[in-house]
Design an enzyme around this catalytic site. Structure first.
Site, PDB file in Angstrom:
ATOM      1  N   VAL A   1       0.907  -1.155   0.000  1.00 52.51           N
ATOM      2  CA  VAL A   1       0.000   0.000   0.000  1.00 52.51           C
ATOM      3  C   VAL A   1       0.945   1.203   0.000  1.00 52.51           C
ATOM      4  CG1 VAL A   1      -1.765   1.284   1.262  1.00 52.51           C
ATOM      5  CG2 VAL A   1      -1.839  -1.220   1.212  1.00 52.51           C
ATOM      6  N   PRO A   2       1.080   1.850  -1.151  1.00 50.55           N
ATOM      7  CA  PRO A   2       2.194   2.780  -1.389  1.00 50.55           C
ATOM      8  C   PRO A   2       2.051   4.153  -0.738  1.00 50.55           C
ATOM      9  CG  PRO A   2       0.777   2.722  -3.299  1.00 50.55           C
ATOM     10  CD  PRO A   2       0.221   1.708  -2.326  1.00 50.55           C
ATOM     11  N   CYS A   3       2.125   4.202   0.584  1.00 47.37           N
ATOM     12  CA  CYS A   3       2.005   5.481   1.282  1.00 47.37           C
ATOM     13  C   CYS A   3       3.170   6.409   0.953  1.00 47.37           C
ATOM     14  CB  CYS A   3       1.862   5.265   2.785  1.00 47.37           C
ATOM     15  SG  CYS A   3       3.134   4.257   3.523  1.00 47.37           S
ATOM     16  N   HIS A   4       4.261   5.863   0.399  1.00 50.23           N
ATOM     17  CA  HIS A   4       5.384   6.715  -0.003  1.00 50.23           C
ATOM     18  C   HIS A   4       5.010   7.627  -1.170  1.00 50.23           C
ATOM     19  CE1 HIS A   4       5.724   3.079  -2.507  1.00 50.23           C
ATOM     20  NE2 HIS A   4       6.257   3.865  -3.425  1.00 50.23           N
TER      21      HIS A   4
END
Length: 165
Positions: free
Chosen positions: A133-136
């Site tokens: 889950v690409p919170c970056h």
């Protein structure tokens, strides 16, 4: 019943995935050895190392991702344990495309909570499945790389990896 875990080797180091009956519960940032990868896991009710049916597909996807291939992770995620707001933020963030970024404010706007950009940051801070889950891919309004559990250097490295296509 406790959760099972899988140790995975990637081009960036070792990572640990924790599995629930519903899917991926947690995944840690890559570390240079297995002990550090295990210490990075926050889940306290893991019971044993086991070959989970999704462990190999996740390992293959992470290996490809860290080699710079534009991967769309398709591993089922266990969204339980989050508030409805946190789940909405994380589900939305999960749809931000490879190599794309959005601001905390844009995420807040797109989940119909336009004044909740700080709360979006709080929800992303507790993301148990970073990279998958690409919170970056969520950045400050001025383009700053703020607030990332793996550190700002890791966030910068992930965004650089994705933008070198």
């Amino acid at each position: 019943m406790g959760k099972l875990y899988t140790v995975m080797e990637t081009p960036w180091g070792y990572s640990v995935a924790v599995w629930s009956d519903a899917g991926l519960w947690e995944v840690g940032f890559p570390k240079n050895d297995v002990e550090k990868a295990l210490a990075d896991i926050q889940t306290t009710d893991i019971t044993e190392a086991a070959e989970h049916p999704l462990g190999l597909p996740l390992t293959q996807q992470l290996k490809s991702y860290f080699k710079g291939f534009p991967i769309i992770f398709d591993i089922p995620i266990d969204w339980s344990g989050y508030t409805p707001f946190q789940a909405a933020v994380l589900r939305y963030t999960n749809e931000i495309g490879y190599g794309k970024v959005e601001t905390y404010g844009q995420v807040a706007q797109n989940i119909n909570h336009p004044k909740a950009s700080r709360a979006v940051g709080g929800a992303l801070h507790i993301n148990r499945t970073p990279i998958v889950v690409p919170c970056h891919r969520v950045i400050g309004a001025n383009g700053s790389l703020t607030g990332f559990g793996g550190g700002v250097d890791m966030k910068a490295a992930l965004l650089l990896l994705e933008n070198n296509q």
